[in-house]
Design a protein around this motif. Structure first.
Motif, PDB file in Angstrom:
ATOM      1  N   ILE A  42       0.016   9.922   2.809  1.00 40.12           N
ATOM      2  CA  ILE A  42      -0.518   8.566   2.975  1.00 40.12           C
ATOM      3  C   ILE A  42       0.608   7.543   2.914  1.00 40.12           C
ATOM      4  CG2 ILE A  42      -2.091   6.825   2.027  1.00 40.12           C
ATOM      5  CD1 ILE A  42      -3.804   9.214   0.987  1.00 40.12           C
ATOM      6  N   ALA A  43       1.580   7.756   2.043  1.00 34.65           N
ATOM      7  CA  ALA A  43       2.727   6.846   1.957  1.00 34.65           C
ATOM      8  C   ALA A  43       3.477   6.820   3.285  1.00 34.65           C
ATOM      9  CB  ALA A  43       3.652   7.259   0.821  1.00 34.65           C
TER      10      ALA A  43
ATOM     11  N   MET B  83       1.155   4.227  -2.865  1.00 34.66           N
ATOM     12  CA  MET B  83       0.989   5.661  -2.603  1.00 34.66           C
ATOM     13  C   MET B  83       2.195   6.467  -3.119  1.00 34.66           C
ATOM     14  SD  MET B  83      -2.011   6.080  -1.369  1.00 34.66           S
ATOM     15  CE  MET B  83      -2.475   4.739  -2.488  1.00 34.66           C
TER      16      MET B  83
ATOM     17  N   ASP C 284       0.838  -1.210   0.000  1.00 35.52           N
ATOM     18  CA  ASP C 284       0.000   0.000   0.000  1.00 35.52           C
ATOM     19  C   ASP C 284       0.871   1.259   0.000  1.00 35.52           C
ATOM     20  OD1 ASP C 284      -2.292  -1.553   0.092  1.00 35.52           O
ATOM     21  OD2 ASP C 284      -2.554  -1.322   2.256  1.00 35.52           O
TER      22      ASP C 284
ATOM     23  N   GLN D  65       1.649   7.010  -6.696  1.00 32.94           N
ATOM     24  CA  GLN D  65       0.620   8.023  -6.905  1.00 32.94           C
ATOM     25  C   GLN D  65       1.038   9.400  -6.368  1.00 32.94           C
ATOM     26  OE1 GLN D  65      -3.294   6.750  -5.585  1.00 32.94           O
ATOM     27  NE2 GLN D  65      -2.774   4.614  -6.051  1.00 32.94           N
TER      28      GLN D  65
ATOM     29  N   ARG E  87       1.352  10.381  -3.327  1.00 31.42           N
ATOM     30  CA  ARG E  87       0.528  10.753  -2.174  1.00 31.42           C
ATOM     31  C   ARG E  87       1.392  10.580  -0.926  1.00 31.42           C
ATOM     32  NH1 ARG E  87      -5.350   8.507  -2.664  1.00 31.42           N
ATOM     33  NH2 ARG E  87      -5.656  10.311  -1.327  1.00 31.42           N
TER      34      ARG E  87
END
Length: 112
Positions: free
Chosen positions: A16-17, A8, A4, A11, A13
């Motif tokens: 969130i990462a 992230m 996950d 992407q 992000r």
């Protein structure tokens, strides 16, 4: 959670990462504590146990004490700081160390 986190990163992000990398490491650390009959009641308590029970005793490489402390800071910044976002550079610095930390903790658990 590492998958996950890496998703992230792809992407871009970063907040969130950072959160996902932290929790990947945090949950591995909790597994280590459970395997040794330890528990921590807080995130700071986890950092304390890591240092006292695993870093100072040489079970876990000392670089991971600094690493996990930094991960705690980044997770707090990502989750609670509405003024400054986690940066790409901050996350990318943690990517290889997160995987290495998870692998080292997993190896310690497996040796038991």
């Amino acid at each position: 959670m590492l998958k996950d986190a890496n998703d992230m990163v792809e992407q871009k992000r970063w907040d969130i990462a950072a959160n996902r990398f932290y929790y990947a490491c945090y949950h591995m650390l909790q597994g280590l504590f459970i395997s040794r009959g330890l528990s921590a009641k807080s995130h700071d308590g986890s950092l304390t146990h890591l240092g006292q029970d695993f870093i100072l005793t040489g079970i876990i490489d000392k670089k991971f004490g600094r690493f996990f402390a930094r991960m705690v800071q980044l997770r707090q910044k990502a989750d609670y700081n509405s003024v400054a976002d986690v940066t790409e550079a901050e996350v990318l610095e943690m990517v290889p160390l997160s995987k290495e930390f998870v692998d080292q903790v997993e190896a310690v658990i497996s040796k038991q």
